[in-house]
Scaffold this motif. Structure first.
Motif, PDB file in Angstrom:
ATOM      1  N   LEU A  40     -16.555  33.310 -46.578  1.00  0.00           N
ATOM      2  CA  LEU A  40     -17.900  32.723 -46.555  1.00  0.00           C
ATOM      3  C   LEU A  40     -18.352  32.336 -45.154  1.00  0.00           C
ATOM      4  O   LEU A  40     -19.549  32.133 -44.923  1.00  0.00           O
ATOM      5  N   ALA A  41     -17.418  32.196 -44.233  1.00  0.00           N
ATOM      6  CA  ALA A  41     -17.767  31.776 -42.877  1.00  0.00           C
ATOM      7  C   ALA A  41     -16.654  32.162 -41.932  1.00  0.00           C
ATOM      8  O   ALA A  41     -15.517  32.457 -42.350  1.00  0.00           O
ATOM      9  N   GLU A  42     -16.977  32.165 -40.659  1.00  0.00           N
ATOM     10  CA  GLU A  42     -15.989  32.323 -39.599  1.00  0.00           C
ATOM     11  C   GLU A  42     -15.902  30.990 -38.858  1.00  0.00           C
ATOM     12  O   GLU A  42     -16.641  30.764 -37.894  1.00  0.00           O
ATOM     13  N   PRO A  43     -15.066  30.077 -39.322  1.00  0.00           N
ATOM     14  CA  PRO A  43     -14.996  28.757 -38.700  1.00  0.00           C
ATOM     15  C   PRO A  43     -14.401  28.840 -37.299  1.00  0.00           C
ATOM     16  O   PRO A  43     -13.420  29.553 -37.069  1.00  0.00           O
ATOM     17  N   ILE A  44     -15.015  28.102 -36.377  1.00  0.00           N
ATOM     18  CA  ILE A  44     -14.491  28.052 -35.016  1.00  0.00           C
ATOM     19  C   ILE A  44     -14.477  26.602 -34.543  1.00  0.00           C
ATOM     20  O   ILE A  44     -15.309  25.788 -34.960  1.00  0.00           O
ATOM     21  N   GLY A  45     -13.524  26.299 -33.708  1.00  0.00           N
ATOM     22  CA  GLY A  45     -13.467  24.988 -33.095  1.00  0.00           C
ATOM     23  C   GLY A  45     -14.177  25.007 -31.760  1.00  0.00           C
ATOM     24  O   GLY A  45     -14.873  25.971 -31.410  1.00  0.00           O
ATOM     25  N   LEU A  46     -13.994  23.952 -31.003  1.00  0.00           N
ATOM     26  CA  LEU A  46     -14.635  23.862 -29.703  1.00  0.00           C
ATOM     27  C   LEU A  46     -13.980  24.833 -28.728  1.00  0.00           C
ATOM     28  O   LEU A  46     -12.757  24.847 -28.584  1.00  0.00           O
ATOM     29  N   SER A  47     -14.793  25.625 -28.054  1.00  0.00           N
ATOM     30  CA  SER A  47     -14.288  26.492 -26.996  1.00  0.00           C
ATOM     31  C   SER A  47     -14.313  25.708 -25.685  1.00  0.00           C
ATOM     32  O   SER A  47     -14.967  24.664 -25.589  1.00  0.00           O
ATOM     33  N   PRO A  48     -13.617  26.181 -24.672  1.00  0.00           N
ATOM     34  CA  PRO A  48     -13.700  25.504 -23.368  1.00  0.00           C
ATOM     35  C   PRO A  48     -15.137  25.531 -22.853  1.00  0.00           C
ATOM     36  O   PRO A  48     -15.896  26.447 -23.185  1.00  0.00           O
ATOM     37  N   PRO A  49     -15.528  24.552 -22.063  1.00  0.00           N
ATOM     38  CA  PRO A  49     -16.882  24.585 -21.479  1.00  0.00           C
ATOM     39  C   PRO A  49     -17.111  25.893 -20.729  1.00  0.00           C
ATOM     40  O   PRO A  49     -16.223  26.381 -20.026  1.00  0.00           O
ATOM     41  N   SER A  50     -18.289  26.478 -20.923  1.00  0.00           N
ATOM     42  CA  SER A  50     -18.587  27.767 -20.306  1.00  0.00           C
ATOM     43  C   SER A  50     -19.889  27.691 -19.521  1.00  0.00           C
ATOM     44  O   SER A  50     -20.692  26.767 -19.684  1.00  0.00           O
ATOM     45  N   GLU A  51     -20.084  28.699 -18.684  1.00  0.00           N
ATOM     46  CA  GLU A  51     -21.321  28.765 -17.906  1.00  0.00           C
ATOM     47  C   GLU A  51     -22.522  28.921 -18.834  1.00  0.00           C
ATOM     48  O   GLU A  51     -23.586  28.361 -18.587  1.00  0.00           O
ATOM     49  N   ARG A  52     -22.348  29.673 -19.911  1.00  0.00           N
ATOM     50  CA  ARG A  52     -23.451  29.852 -20.862  1.00  0.00           C
ATOM     51  C   ARG A  52     -23.838  28.532 -21.516  1.00  0.00           C
ATOM     52  O   ARG A  52     -25.020  28.236 -21.700  1.00  0.00           O
ATOM     53  N   GLN A  53     -22.844  27.729 -21.892  1.00  0.00           N
ATOM     54  CA  GLN A  53     -23.137  26.418 -22.470  1.00  0.00           C
ATOM     55  C   GLN A  53     -23.883  25.551 -21.470  1.00  0.00           C
ATOM     56  O   GLN A  53     -24.860  24.874 -21.812  1.00  0.00           O
ATOM     57  N   LEU A  54     -23.430  25.580 -20.222  1.00  0.00           N
ATOM     58  CA  LEU A  54     -24.055  24.778 -19.179  1.00  0.00           C
ATOM     59  C   LEU A  54     -25.506  25.203 -18.970  1.00  0.00           C
ATOM     60  O   LEU A  54     -26.420  24.359 -18.872  1.00  0.00           O
ATOM     61  N   GLU A  55     -25.739  26.499 -18.922  1.00  0.00           N
ATOM     62  CA  GLU A  55     -27.102  27.003 -18.729  1.00  0.00           C
ATOM     63  C   GLU A  55     -28.011  26.618 -19.896  1.00  0.00           C
ATOM     64  O   GLU A  55     -29.182  26.272 -19.696  1.00  0.00           O
ATOM     65  N   ALA A  56     -27.476  26.673 -21.107  1.00  0.00           N
ATOM     66  CA  ALA A  56     -28.270  26.297 -22.287  1.00  0.00           C
ATOM     67  C   ALA A  56     -28.660  24.824 -22.220  1.00  0.00           C
ATOM     68  O   ALA A  56     -29.798  24.460 -22.535  1.00  0.00           O
ATOM     69  N   LEU A  57     -27.717  23.983 -21.824  1.00  0.00           N
ATOM     70  CA  LEU A  57     -27.986  22.553 -21.728  1.00  0.00           C
ATOM     71  C   LEU A  57     -29.015  22.269 -20.638  1.00  0.00           C
ATOM     72  O   LEU A  57     -29.958  21.489 -20.843  1.00  0.00           O
ATOM     73  N   LEU A  58     -28.884  22.914 -19.483  1.00  0.00           N
ATOM     74  CA  LEU A  58     -29.826  22.703 -18.379  1.00  0.00           C
ATOM     75  C   LEU A  58     -31.215  23.246 -18.715  1.00  0.00           C
ATOM     76  O   LEU A  58     -32.223  22.689 -18.288  1.00  0.00           O
ATOM     77  N   ALA A  59     -31.260  24.330 -19.476  1.00  0.00           N
ATOM     78  CA  ALA A  59     -32.549  24.902 -19.851  1.00  0.00           C
ATOM     79  C   ALA A  59     -33.314  23.991 -20.798  1.00  0.00           C
ATOM     80  O   ALA A  59     -34.546  23.906 -20.755  1.00  0.00           O
ATOM     81  N   GLN A  60     -32.577  23.318 -21.668  1.00  0.00           N
ATOM     82  CA  GLN A  60     -33.219  22.451 -22.651  1.00  0.00           C
ATOM     83  C   GLN A  60     -33.599  21.099 -22.060  1.00  0.00           C
ATOM     84  O   GLN A  60     -34.642  20.539 -22.382  1.00  0.00           O
ATOM     85  N   ARG A  61     -32.757  20.577 -21.192  1.00  0.00           N
ATOM     86  CA  ARG A  61     -32.980  19.241 -20.640  1.00  0.00           C
ATOM     87  C   ARG A  61     -32.605  19.256 -19.151  1.00  0.00           C
ATOM     88  O   ARG A  61     -31.434  19.088 -18.810  1.00  0.00           O
ATOM     89  N   PRO A  62     -33.594  19.469 -18.258  1.00  0.00           N
ATOM     90  CA  PRO A  62     -33.285  19.522 -16.827  1.00  0.00           C
ATOM     91  C   PRO A  62     -32.552  18.259 -16.358  1.00  0.00           C
ATOM     92  O   PRO A  62     -32.964  17.142 -16.661  1.00  0.00           O
ATOM     93  N   MET A  63     -31.463  18.467 -15.653  1.00  0.00           N
ATOM     94  CA  MET A  63     -30.656  17.361 -15.124  1.00  0.00           C
ATOM     95  C   MET A  63     -29.767  17.907 -14.029  1.00  0.00           C
ATOM     96  O   MET A  63     -29.681  19.127 -13.820  1.00  0.00           O
ATOM     97  N   LYS A  64     -29.104  17.031 -13.320  1.00  0.00           N
ATOM     98  CA  LYS A  64     -28.182  17.473 -12.297  1.00  0.00           C
ATOM     99  C   LYS A  64     -27.017  18.213 -12.954  1.00  0.00           C
ATOM    100  O   LYS A  64     -26.538  17.827 -14.011  1.00  0.00           O
ATOM    101  N   ARG A  65     -26.568  19.267 -12.275  1.00  0.00           N
ATOM    102  CA  ARG A  65     -25.498  20.102 -12.828  1.00  0.00           C
ATOM    103  C   ARG A  65     -24.238  19.285 -13.114  1.00  0.00           C
ATOM    104  O   ARG A  65     -23.587  19.473 -14.146  1.00  0.00           O
ATOM    105  N   ALA A  66     -23.919  18.368 -12.234  1.00  0.00           N
ATOM    106  CA  ALA A  66     -22.710  17.564 -12.415  1.00  0.00           C
ATOM    107  C   ALA A  66     -22.803  16.701 -13.666  1.00  0.00           C
ATOM    108  O   ALA A  66     -21.809  16.496 -14.377  1.00  0.00           O
ATOM    109  N   ILE A  67     -24.005  16.196 -13.955  1.00  0.00           N
ATOM    110  CA  ILE A  67     -24.196  15.385 -15.166  1.00  0.00           C
ATOM    111  C   ILE A  67     -24.024  16.257 -16.403  1.00  0.00           C
ATOM    112  O   ILE A  67     -23.372  15.864 -17.374  1.00  0.00           O
ATOM    113  N   ALA A  68     -24.590  17.473 -16.373  1.00  0.00           N
ATOM    114  CA  ALA A  68     -24.467  18.392 -17.508  1.00  0.00           C
ATOM    115  C   ALA A  68     -23.000  18.758 -17.752  1.00  0.00           C
ATOM    116  O   ALA A  68     -22.555  18.847 -18.900  1.00  0.00           O
TER     117      ALA A  68
END
Length: 291
Positions: A40-68
């Motif tokens: 019914l699903a492909e369950p996944i846990g937390l992956s290591p922080p990635s550049e894609r995750q960082l870019e998604a967060l910065l795109a949604q809420r502009p902030m300093k990279r270090a804070i993100a």
């Protein structure tokens, strides 16, 4: 076939990647194992922080990279960023976190759907006679104003169309039409005018065509989406349906975000988590088909 059974069929057609940021919880781990075993699903846990995750967060809420980067160390925000950047299709959280934290994470990383400014929630109530109802908001907004109530109604209608195939929305009050007055009635009336949905209307008139006709609400009585004027009435109502009518309450599901986010009750058992995940996947699948 009831709504949960239909959702299970939909989920089985194309299992989605579901991120569970609380895999350390035994209930979550057992539910994830069942979902995977049943296809019914492909369950996944937390992956290591990635550049894609960082870019998604910065795109949604502009902030300093270090804070993100520091924010991605928080499990709920990383899970939401995984959802936002396409590393997951659905997020299911809340087994060990309060609703406000799940909403915060989704707001920061995923963002709101177009035209929506108010996050809210709904319960899918599966009644013993086979009927299904969408009830909102029973978990998030204590006392929404008319604009917020209109947002809740719009998103609940969208959720009902995806899950139930139709959305007959009733904005509930102790008054039907002009039979009562007061600030709480006027709030509901204003929200009804903003959305074009039925209201203010009493619950019996919203659900029973004969009573609706007697109360001058002709054409009403077939609602499958009930919008409550405040959290107090919504929460009481869904729990009464559970305890007195034997209804199954599935959820709450967060709504108003760009992608599916499910907020589990901290008292959820394995069965609850499996059902909530299946409904979340069905929402994602059906929304994609409708695009």
């Amino acid at each position: 076939m009831n709504t949960l059974e239909k959702a299970t069929e939909i989920a089985a057609m194309r299992p989605r990647r579901v991120v569970f940021p609380e895999f350390e919880d035994t209930r979550v781990a057992q539910a994830a194992d069942q979902l995977a075993r049943e296809g019914l699903a492909e369950p996944i846990g937390l992956s290591p922080p990635s550049e894609r995750q960082l870019e998604a967060l910065l795109a949604q809420r502009p902030m300093k990279r270090a804070i993100a980067e520091r924010m991605l160390e928080r499990p709920l925000i990383r899970a939401a960023a995984m959802l936002a950047c396409g590393e997951a299709d659905v997020m299911v959280a809340g087994a060990n976190a309060p609703t406000r934290r799940v909403i915060e994470a989704a707001s920061l990383a995923v963002g709101f759907a177009d035209g929506i400014h108010t996050p809210s929630s709904f319960f899918l109530m599966q009644m013993p006679d086979g009927r299904a109802l969408v009830l909102a908001d029973c978990a998030v907004h204590r006392d929404p104003n008319s604009d917020e109530l209109a947002d809740i109604a719009r998103m609940s209608a969208h959720s009902a169309r995806l899950l139930l195939g139709r959305a007959d929305v009733a904005l509930l009050s102790f008054s039907t039409g002009s039979s009562g007055v007061g600030p709480c009635v006027e709030k509901v009336r204003a929200a009804a005018e903003l959305t074009g949905f039925l209201g203010p209307i009493q619950a019996d008139a919203a659900l029973n065509p004969a009573i609706a006709a007697k109360k001058g609400a002709s054409g009403a009585g077939v609602a499958n989406t009930l919008i409550f004027p405040d959290l107090n009435s919504g929460n009481i109502a869904y729990k009464l349906l559970q305890e007195l009518a034997g209804a199954q309450a599935i959820g709450p599901f967060l709504q108003g975000f760009k992608k599916p986010v499910c907020d589990l009750s901290r008292g959820a058992n394995v069965e609850n988590i499996v059902a909530a995940t299946v409904i979340s996947i069905a929402l994602a699948q059906t929304a994609e088909v409708g695009r």
